[in-house]
Design a protein around this motif. Structure first.
Motif, PDB file in Angstrom:
ATOM      1  N   SER A  13       0.816  -1.203   0.000  1.00 12.13           N
ATOM      2  CA  SER A  13       0.000   0.000   0.000  1.00 12.13           C
ATOM      3  C   SER A  13       0.852   1.256   0.000  1.00 12.13           C
ATOM      4  N   PRO A  14       0.433   2.285  -0.759  1.00 18.22           N
ATOM      5  CA  PRO A  14       1.146   3.559  -0.693  1.00 18.22           C
ATOM      6  C   PRO A  14       1.134   4.101   0.732  1.00 18.22           C
ATOM      7  N   VAL A  15       2.120   4.902   1.032  1.00 19.77           N
ATOM      8  CA  VAL A  15       2.295   5.400   2.395  1.00 19.77           C
ATOM      9  C   VAL A  15       2.067   6.901   2.429  1.00 19.77           C
ATOM     10  N   ASP A  16       1.209   7.345   3.320  1.00 20.74           N
ATOM     11  CA  ASP A  16       0.974   8.775   3.514  1.00 20.74           C
ATOM     12  C   ASP A  16       1.770   9.220   4.729  1.00 20.74           C
ATOM     13  N   THR A  17       2.852   9.936   4.492  1.00 19.27           N
ATOM     14  CA  THR A  17       3.732  10.321   5.602  1.00 19.27           C
ATOM     15  C   THR A  17       3.911  11.826   5.693  1.00 19.27           C
ATOM     16  N   PHE A  18       2.961  12.581   5.184  1.00 19.98           N
ATOM     17  CA  PHE A  18       3.108  14.029   5.199  1.00 19.98           C
ATOM     18  C   PHE A  18       3.179  14.574   6.622  1.00 19.98           C
ATOM     19  N   ASN A  19       2.487  13.925   7.539  1.00 19.38           N
ATOM     20  CA  ASN A  19       2.441  14.430   8.908  1.00 19.38           C
ATOM     21  C   ASN A  19       3.452  13.743   9.818  1.00 19.38           C
ATOM     22  N   LEU A  20       4.205  12.756   9.305  1.00 17.92           N
ATOM     23  CA  LEU A  20       5.110  11.992  10.147  1.00 17.92           C
ATOM     24  C   LEU A  20       6.571  12.250   9.831  1.00 17.92           C
ATOM     25  N   PHE A  21       6.933  12.203   8.533  1.00 22.03           N
ATOM     26  CA  PHE A  21       8.340  12.208   8.189  1.00 22.03           C
ATOM     27  C   PHE A  21       8.690  13.315   7.215  1.00 22.03           C
ATOM     28  N   PRO A  64       2.934  10.056  -2.067  1.00 17.08           N
ATOM     29  CA  PRO A  64       2.631   8.662  -1.749  1.00 17.08           C
ATOM     30  C   PRO A  64       3.235   7.728  -2.797  1.00 17.08           C
ATOM     31  N   GLN A  65       3.765   6.608  -2.357  1.00 19.20           N
ATOM     32  CA  GLN A  65       4.436   5.677  -3.255  1.00 19.20           C
ATOM     33  C   GLN A  65       3.927   4.264  -3.050  1.00 19.20           C
ATOM     34  N   THR A  66       4.009   3.481  -4.118  1.00 20.19           N
ATOM     35  CA  THR A  66       3.716   2.050  -4.059  1.00 20.19           C
ATOM     36  C   THR A  66       5.037   1.307  -4.149  1.00 20.19           C
ATOM     37  N   VAL A  67       5.341   0.507  -3.157  1.00 16.47           N
ATOM     38  CA  VAL A  67       6.603  -0.226  -3.103  1.00 16.47           C
ATOM     39  C   VAL A  67       6.373  -1.651  -3.591  1.00 16.47           C
ATOM     40  N   CYS A  68       7.279  -2.136  -4.439  1.00 15.54           N
ATOM     41  CA  CYS A  68       7.107  -3.451  -5.073  1.00 15.54           C
ATOM     42  C   CYS A  68       8.193  -4.425  -4.628  1.00 15.54           C
ATOM     43  N   HIS A  69       7.783  -5.655  -4.473  1.00 16.92           N
ATOM     44  CA  HIS A  69       8.704  -6.784  -4.261  1.00 16.92           C
ATOM     45  C   HIS A  69       8.634  -7.661  -5.498  1.00 16.92           C
ATOM     46  N   TYR A  70       9.745  -7.781  -6.232  1.00 14.31           N
ATOM     47  CA  TYR A  70       9.771  -8.587  -7.440  1.00 14.31           C
ATOM     48  C   TYR A  70       9.905 -10.063  -7.067  1.00 14.31           C
ATOM     49  N   HIS A 122      -4.646  -7.694  -8.588  1.00 13.26           N
ATOM     50  CA  HIS A 122      -5.108  -6.328  -8.332  1.00 13.26           C
ATOM     51  C   HIS A 122      -3.908  -5.406  -8.130  1.00 13.26           C
ATOM     52  N   ARG A 123      -4.106  -4.144  -8.367  1.00 13.93           N
ATOM     53  CA  ARG A 123      -3.076  -3.146  -8.119  1.00 13.93           C
ATOM     54  C   ARG A 123      -3.729  -1.859  -7.636  1.00 13.93           C
ATOM     55  N   PHE A 124      -2.923  -0.997  -7.016  1.00 16.80           N
ATOM     56  CA  PHE A 124      -3.429   0.266  -6.496  1.00 16.80           C
ATOM     57  C   PHE A 124      -3.606   1.269  -7.631  1.00 16.80           C
ATOM     58  N   LEU A 125      -4.618   2.089  -7.490  1.00 16.20           N
ATOM     59  CA  LEU A 125      -4.859   3.138  -8.475  1.00 16.20           C
ATOM     60  C   LEU A 125      -3.846   4.265  -8.310  1.00 16.20           C
ATOM     61  N   ASN A 126      -3.607   4.973  -9.399  1.00 15.86           N
ATOM     62  CA  ASN A 126      -2.736   6.134  -9.340  1.00 15.86           C
ATOM     63  C   ASN A 126      -3.497   7.297  -8.701  1.00 15.86           C
ATOM     64  N   TYR A 137       1.581  19.092  -8.812  1.00 12.21           N
ATOM     65  CA  TYR A 137       0.977  17.767  -8.672  1.00 12.21           C
ATOM     66  C   TYR A 137       0.162  17.696  -7.381  1.00 12.21           C
ATOM     67  N   VAL A 138      -0.936  16.950  -7.457  1.00 14.10           N
ATOM     68  CA  VAL A 138      -1.843  16.814  -6.320  1.00 14.10           C
ATOM     69  C   VAL A 138      -2.036  15.331  -6.018  1.00 14.10           C
ATOM     70  N   ALA A 139      -1.920  14.964  -4.748  1.00 16.15           N
ATOM     71  CA  ALA A 139      -2.134  13.592  -4.306  1.00 16.15           C
ATOM     72  C   ALA A 139      -3.457  13.493  -3.572  1.00 16.15           C
ATOM     73  N   ASP A 140      -4.336  12.630  -4.057  1.00 15.83           N
ATOM     74  CA  ASP A 140      -5.634  12.414  -3.433  1.00 15.83           C
ATOM     75  C   ASP A 140      -5.492  11.310  -2.390  1.00 15.83           C
ATOM     76  N   VAL A 141      -5.205  11.696  -1.146  1.00 13.29           N
ATOM     77  CA  VAL A 141      -4.950  10.719  -0.092  1.00 13.29           C
ATOM     78  C   VAL A 141      -6.208   9.950   0.295  1.00 13.29           C
ATOM     79  N   ASP A 142      -7.374  10.434  -0.081  1.00 18.79           N
ATOM     80  CA  ASP A 142      -8.604   9.717   0.235  1.00 18.79           C
ATOM     81  C   ASP A 142      -8.766   8.469  -0.625  1.00 18.79           C
ATOM     82  N   ARG A 143      -7.963   8.325  -1.677  1.00 21.69           N
ATOM     83  CA  ARG A 143      -8.071   7.178  -2.586  1.00 21.69           C
ATOM     84  C   ARG A 143      -6.886   6.226  -2.462  1.00 21.69           C
ATOM     85  N   LEU A 144      -6.155   6.309  -1.367  1.00 23.92           N
ATOM     86  CA  LEU A 144      -4.967   5.480  -1.215  1.00 23.92           C
ATOM     87  C   LEU A 144      -5.282   3.991  -1.219  1.00 23.92           C
ATOM     88  N   ASP A 145      -6.439   3.611  -0.739  1.00 19.17           N
ATOM     89  CA  ASP A 145      -6.785   2.199  -0.624  1.00 19.17           C
ATOM     90  C   ASP A 145      -7.566   1.673  -1.823  1.00 19.17           C
TER      91      ASP A 145
END
Length: 222
Positions: A13-21, A64-70, A122-126, A137-145
């Motif tokens: 899952s993409p990570v929302d870290t605007f308020n943490l890091f 927000p980023q999507t991290v992949c394991h090949y 399945h994959r996460f939406l952009n 650029y704008v990130a819609d954090v309400d659509r992360l899931d």
């Protein structure tokens, strides 16, 4: 979990870290915990194995980023099919470490995924779009899931590699057979080609009727 003609991917899952890091020296680690069964049928308890992530898990978190394991030959999911995913029981633990923008100290958060929470095909939406009016650029954090379904083979990555290898070998074999047949055909008709060339040269030299003629036209006075 998604796949293609070249590889399988396990997407987190993409990570929302605007308020943490702050996006400095942020690193993500992934571990899988699963019961192992020996050849004698005895359970060895929870075994831990680290999962390889793209870019070695180092992130630049300005978005927000999507991290992949090949899923390759070294992955614990290499021999796992869609049916196996329904039967196996494991847990993937993610650990994200970064620097707090508020205190400047190192902070760590953790989350985990059970095998029942992983969706095959399945994959996460952009969630990142470009706002032309604001020019950024704008990130819609309400659509992360939010996710979408994609075409993914139901077999394991190992079986997919075997199928692709068989297809590649068959194509090479057919190509070799065609080349061999062409060489045999050329060898069989090589004498006929030389005979045709000799006949053509003979006709040209003998200047047979119909091959080439010259007409002299003389004007006659009335």
């Amino acid at each position: 979990l998604t796949g293609s003609s070249k590889n399988h991917l396990l997407r987190f899952s993409p990570v929302d870290t605007f308020n943490l890091f702050l996006s400095i020296d942020t690193k993500l680690r992934a571990y899988i915990f699963e019961d192992k069964i020996t050849a004698e049928g005895e359970k060895t308890g929870k075994c831990q194995q680290r999962l390889k992530l793209e870019c070695n898990g180092r992130l630049f978190l300005i978005m927000p980023q999507t991290v992949c394991h090949y899923i390759d030959k070294d992955s614990p999911f290499y021999d796992m099919s869609a049916r196996d995913l329904l039967e196996r029981r494991f847990e993937i633990v993610l650990s994200l470490t970064g620097v707090s923008r508020h205190t400047g100290s190192s902070t760590q958060v953790r989350t985990s995924y059970l095998s029942t929470e992983i969706l095959w095909g399945h994959r996460f939406l952009n969630v990142i779009t470009y706002d032309r009016k604001k020019g950024n650029y704008v990130a819609d954090v309400d659509r992360l899931d939010e996710i979408e379904q994609v075409d993914t083979a139901l077999c394991s990555a190992q079986r997919l590699d075997e199928i692709l290898a068989d297809v590649h070998d068959a194509l090479e074999k057919d190509s070799f057979c065609i080349s061999s047949r062409l060489e045999e055909f050329n060898e069989e008709h090589e004498d006929e080609t030389y005979e045709g060339l000799e006949m053509k040269e003979t006709l040209k030299d003998e200047n047979l009727p119909g091959s080439s003629r010259k007409f002299n036209v003389t004007k006659v006075d009335e």
